[in-house]
Design an enzyme around this catalytic site. Sequence first.
Site, PDB file in Angstrom:
ATOM      1  N   SER A   1      -6.031   7.385  -4.575  1.00 12.74           N
ATOM      2  CA  SER A   1      -7.411   7.150  -4.131  1.00 12.74           C
ATOM      3  C   SER A   1      -7.777   8.047  -2.948  1.00 12.74           C
ATOM      4  O   SER A   1      -8.959   8.165  -2.612  1.00 12.74           O
ATOM      5  CB  SER A   1      -7.624   5.672  -3.769  1.00 12.74           C
ATOM      6  N   HIS A   2      -6.787   8.666  -2.313  1.00 11.08           N
ATOM      7  CA  HIS A   2      -7.087   9.550  -1.178  1.00 11.08           C
ATOM      8  C   HIS A   2      -6.366  10.888  -1.285  1.00 11.08           C
ATOM      9  O   HIS A   2      -6.042  11.527  -0.287  1.00 11.08           O
ATOM     10  CB  HIS A   2      -6.809   8.831   0.153  1.00 11.08           C
TER      11      HIS A   2
ATOM     12  N   HIS B   1     -15.827  10.291   7.544  1.00 11.51           N
ATOM     13  CA  HIS B   1     -14.440   9.827   7.408  1.00 11.51           C
ATOM     14  C   HIS B   1     -14.126   9.514   5.950  1.00 11.51           C
ATOM     15  O   HIS B   1     -14.776   8.692   5.342  1.00 11.51           O
ATOM     16  CB  HIS B   1     -14.244   8.565   8.249  1.00 11.51           C
ATOM     17  N   PHE B   2     -13.128  10.203   5.410  1.00 15.28           N
ATOM     18  CA  PHE B   2     -12.768   9.938   4.008  1.00 15.28           C
ATOM     19  C   PHE B   2     -11.296   9.639   3.832  1.00 15.28           C
ATOM     20  O   PHE B   2     -10.856   9.296   2.733  1.00 15.28           O
ATOM     21  CB  PHE B   2     -13.105  11.160   3.125  1.00 15.28           C
TER      22      PHE B   2
ATOM     23  N   ASP C   1      -0.777   0.265   5.653  1.00 14.37           N
ATOM     24  CA  ASP C   1      -2.136   0.803   5.744  1.00 14.37           C
ATOM     25  C   ASP C   1      -2.931   0.247   4.573  1.00 14.37           C
ATOM     26  O   ASP C   1      -2.649   0.593   3.428  1.00 14.37           O
ATOM     27  CB  ASP C   1      -2.091   2.343   5.668  1.00 14.37           C
ATOM     28  N   PHE C   2      -3.853  -0.665   4.864  1.00 17.71           N
ATOM     29  CA  PHE C   2      -4.619  -1.235   3.739  1.00 17.71           C
ATOM     30  C   PHE C   2      -6.079  -1.407   4.093  1.00 17.71           C
ATOM     31  O   PHE C   2      -6.436  -1.631   5.247  1.00 17.71           O
ATOM     32  CB  PHE C   2      -4.022  -2.559   3.264  1.00 17.71           C
ATOM     33  N   ALA C   3      -6.897  -1.303   3.051  1.00 20.02           N
ATOM     34  CA  ALA C   3      -8.304  -1.669   3.169  1.00 20.02           C
ATOM     35  C   ALA C   3      -8.366  -3.178   3.368  1.00 20.02           C
ATOM     36  O   ALA C   3      -7.499  -3.917   2.875  1.00 20.02           O
ATOM     37  CB  ALA C   3      -9.037  -1.279   1.895  1.00 20.02           C
TER      38      ALA C   3
ATOM     39  N   GLU D   1     -10.258   3.376  -5.345  1.00 22.53           N
ATOM     40  CA  GLU D   1      -9.487   2.844  -6.477  1.00 22.53           C
ATOM     41  C   GLU D   1     -10.452   2.382  -7.584  1.00 22.53           C
ATOM     42  O   GLU D   1     -10.191   2.618  -8.772  1.00 22.53           O
ATOM     43  CB  GLU D   1      -8.649   1.666  -5.955  1.00 22.53           C
TER      44      GLU D   1
ATOM     45  N   LEU E   1       9.517  -3.097   1.765  1.00 19.76           N
ATOM     46  CA  LEU E   1       8.690  -2.820   2.937  1.00 19.76           C
ATOM     47  C   LEU E   1       7.477  -2.005   2.489  1.00 19.76           C
ATOM     48  O   LEU E   1       7.581  -1.172   1.583  1.00 19.76           O
ATOM     49  CB  LEU E   1       9.474  -2.007   3.976  1.00 19.76           C
TER      50      LEU E   1
ATOM     51  N   ARG F   1       5.651   4.805  -1.141  1.00 22.24           N
ATOM     52  CA  ARG F   1       5.061   6.078  -0.718  1.00 22.24           C
ATOM     53  C   ARG F   1       6.150   7.070  -0.297  1.00 22.24           C
ATOM     54  O   ARG F   1       6.114   8.247  -0.647  1.00 22.24           O
ATOM     55  CB  ARG F   1       4.108   5.785   0.454  1.00 22.24           C
TER      56      ARG F   1
HETATM   57  P1  NDP Z   1      -2.837  -0.693  -1.283  1.00 21.12           P
HETATM   58  O1  NDP Z   1      -3.254  -2.071  -1.586  1.00 21.12           O
HETATM   59  O2  NDP Z   1      -2.443   0.185  -2.402  1.00 21.12           O
HETATM   60  O3  NDP Z   1      -1.604  -0.693  -0.255  1.00 21.12           O
HETATM   61  C1  NDP Z   1      -1.722  -1.246   0.997  1.00 21.12           C
HETATM   62  C2  NDP Z   1      -0.425  -1.267   1.748  1.00 21.12           C
HETATM   63  O4  NDP Z   1       0.415  -2.292   1.236  1.00 21.12           O
HETATM   64  C3  NDP Z   1       0.398   0.019   1.673  1.00 21.12           C
HETATM   65  O5  NDP Z   1       1.029   0.219   2.921  1.00 21.12           O
HETATM   66  C4  NDP Z   1       1.403  -0.302   0.561  1.00 21.12           C
HETATM   67  O6  NDP Z   1       2.602   0.451   0.647  1.00 21.12           O
HETATM   68  C5  NDP Z   1       1.673  -1.754   0.816  1.00 21.12           C
HETATM   69  N1  NDP Z   1       2.102  -2.478  -0.367  1.00 21.12           N
HETATM   70  C6  NDP Z   1       1.544  -2.426  -1.605  1.00 21.12           C
HETATM   71  N2  NDP Z   1       2.222  -3.252  -2.438  1.00 21.12           N
HETATM   72  C7  NDP Z   1       3.231  -3.812  -1.705  1.00 21.12           C
HETATM   73  C8  NDP Z   1       4.263  -4.731  -2.008  1.00 21.12           C
HETATM   74  N3  NDP Z   1       4.413  -5.271  -3.220  1.00 21.12           N
HETATM   75  N4  NDP Z   1       5.120  -5.072  -1.016  1.00 21.12           N
HETATM   76  C9  NDP Z   1       4.994  -4.541   0.226  1.00 21.12           C
HETATM   77  N5  NDP Z   1       4.018  -3.665   0.568  1.00 21.12           N
HETATM   78  C10 NDP Z   1       3.150  -3.321  -0.392  1.00 21.12           C
HETATM   79  O7  NDP Z   1      -3.941   0.073  -0.416  1.00 21.12           O
HETATM   80  P2  NDP Z   1      -5.525  -0.053  -0.326  1.00 21.12           P
HETATM   81  O8  NDP Z   1      -6.142   0.138  -1.680  1.00 21.12           O
HETATM   82  O9  NDP Z   1      -5.890  -1.265   0.412  1.00 21.12           O
HETATM   83  O10 NDP Z   1      -5.820   1.250   0.581  1.00 21.12           O
HETATM   84  C11 NDP Z   1      -5.417   2.525   0.128  1.00 21.12           C
HETATM   85  C12 NDP Z   1      -5.723   3.575   1.143  1.00 21.12           C
HETATM   86  O11 NDP Z   1      -7.112   3.723   1.276  1.00 21.12           O
HETATM   87  C13 NDP Z   1      -5.194   3.338   2.556  1.00 21.12           C
HETATM   88  O12 NDP Z   1      -4.355   4.417   2.868  1.00 21.12           O
HETATM   89  C14 NDP Z   1      -6.426   3.330   3.435  1.00 21.12           C
HETATM   90  O13 NDP Z   1      -6.286   3.962   4.696  1.00 21.12           O
HETATM   91  C15 NDP Z   1      -7.415   4.108   2.587  1.00 21.12           C
HETATM   92  N6  NDP Z   1      -8.783   3.732   2.923  1.00 21.12           N
HETATM   93  C16 NDP Z   1      -9.512   4.572   3.720  1.00 21.12           C
HETATM   94  C17 NDP Z   1     -10.800   4.235   4.068  1.00 21.12           C
HETATM   95  C18 NDP Z   1     -11.610   5.065   5.002  1.00 21.12           C
HETATM   96  O14 NDP Z   1     -12.719   4.682   5.321  1.00 21.12           O
HETATM   97  N7  NDP Z   1     -11.147   6.175   5.478  1.00 21.12           N
HETATM   98  C19 NDP Z   1     -11.427   3.014   3.567  1.00 21.12           C
HETATM   99  C20 NDP Z   1     -10.552   2.199   2.771  1.00 21.12           C
HETATM  100  C21 NDP Z   1      -9.273   2.566   2.457  1.00 21.12           C
HETATM  101  P3  NDP Z   1       2.852   1.667  -0.431  1.00 21.12           P
HETATM  102  O15 NDP Z   1       1.845   2.734  -0.045  1.00 21.12           O
HETATM  103  O16 NDP Z   1       4.270   2.066  -0.242  1.00 21.12           O
HETATM  104  O17 NDP Z   1       2.579   1.118  -1.794  1.00 21.12           O
HETATM  105  O1  PYC Z   2     -11.713   4.262  -0.612  1.00 24.99           O
HETATM  106  O2  PYC Z   2     -12.813   2.680   0.408  1.00 24.99           O
HETATM  107  C1  PYC Z   2     -12.464   3.847   0.282  1.00 24.99           C
HETATM  108  C2  PYC Z   2     -12.948   4.836   1.262  1.00 24.99           C
HETATM  109  C3  PYC Z   2     -14.062   4.790   2.005  1.00 24.99           C
HETATM  110  C4  PYC Z   2     -14.106   5.926   2.769  1.00 24.99           C
HETATM  111  C5  PYC Z   2     -13.013   6.656   2.466  1.00 24.99           C
HETATM  112  N1  PYC Z   2     -12.301   5.960   1.557  1.00 24.99           N
END
Ligand code: NDP
Ligand code: PYC
Length: 354
Positions: free
Chosen positions: A57-58, A130-131, A188-190, A198, A315, A320
């Site tokens: 997704s990024h 910011h992306f 790192d999660f949304a 996604e 973890l 990743r």
């Molecule tokens: P995910 O739900 O895919 O993952 C979130 C986190 O949880 C990751 O650190 C992941 O590790 C971990 N994880 C996932 N599954 C498990 C598990 N079963 N057990 C333990 N840990 C787990 O991510 P999101 O869809 O929420 O976000 C994806 C990316 O989008 C992020 O990097 C975020 O910064 C980015 N984002 C950026 C935005 C912006 O405005 N710039 C806005 C929104 C999101 P792993 O990676 O190892 O799977």
């Molecule tokens: O995937 O939610 C997202 C997002 C927003 C801005 C950058 N990524």
Amino acid sequence: MQRSTGGNVNNNDMVNLSIDQVYDLSVDVLSRNGFSAPHAAVIAKAITAGQRDDCQSHGMYRLIACVQTMQAGLVDPAAVPALTHPAPAVVQVDAGRAYSLLAFEEGLPHLAEKARRNGVAVLAINNCFHFSALWPEVEAIASHGLAGMAMTISHSWVAPAGGTRPVFGTNPFAFAWPRPGDSPYVFDFATSMVARGEIELHRRTGRSIPEGWAIDRDGQPTTDPAAALDGAMLTFGSYKGSALSTMIELLAGPLIGDWTSLQSQAFDAGAGGTPLHGELVIALDPAILGRGQLAANMNGAEAMLDAISGQGARLPSERRFKARARSQQEGVWVSRKLYEEVKNLGMECQKELK
Ligand code: NDP
Ligand code: PYC
């Protein structure tokens, strides 16, 4: 890096690229579309890291939005970040309506130095498109032996728990803890159920989304990604995610003199560009805060983390880091459709100019 953006095109629907090829292709696309060399380099670095670590997704797909936002005349492709030091533990960087990444790069050494001096320091980035994913930033903080947190907002796409109309951005929160001799602990999660990217990837590839990610514009649950993008995304963890998202709106917005996701969305006025807002980054130094017993504290942290992985629980970031090691050996696979689309970004404009 070795220059080659050709790629080893497979006969089926996928293309294998080395990490260097992803980086070079990204730099080429960004430069051709008007980004200055410093911006093209840091944006390409973040996109390459996303693709390398299998954060689809990024990764490369984000080049499309970078170029569209540029073509819409929204983003400054060459602004030089302006640093100020409003307090001993604060560095503030005005990105000048450019993407956030160069501002982060320039602010990071000051953040680390201030955290080592004060125990805690804040990097506030303002006025940035910011992306990008936040994990590269907290990983960079951990590489200085510091704990790091980062949060940012986006456009108002996410409904609060109990509501049906979008208020919040997808508002990611990232954390890193340095681990001696090992990769840092990073999550790192949304604060939405998933990143918006996604859902966009599901739409692009014709896949439905799971129930619980979003509601349509009538407030009804939907598994149709297009209806979800047109309606409202949902926070994770019901009212708990909703409260975390509210906190991020406040801390990465008004606290640092910047916009909320509602204001970013209003500025965009339907252009469909990348969000424009602020980002808050915090660094904490275990050597200063740990009451003079750094080694024992770090051992305590290791014992706790081992107690998680020791029982087979994974973890965050483990997937990743494995993807990173694999990509370094084998390169990355991207769909031919995405590869061709990215390779041709901005070519139409160039033809028109000739
Ligand atoms: P995910 O739900 O895919 O993952 C979130 C986190 O949880 C990751 O650190 C992941 O590790 C971990 N994880 C996932 N599954 C498990 C598990 N079963 N057990 C333990 N840990 C787990 O991510 P999101 O869809 O929420 O976000 C994806 C990316 O989008 C992020 O990097 C975020 O910064 C980015 N984002 C950026 C935005 C912006 O405005 N710039 C806005 C929104 C999101 P792993 O990676 O190892 O799977
Ligand atoms: O995937 O939610 C997202 C997002 C927003 C801005 C950058 N990524």
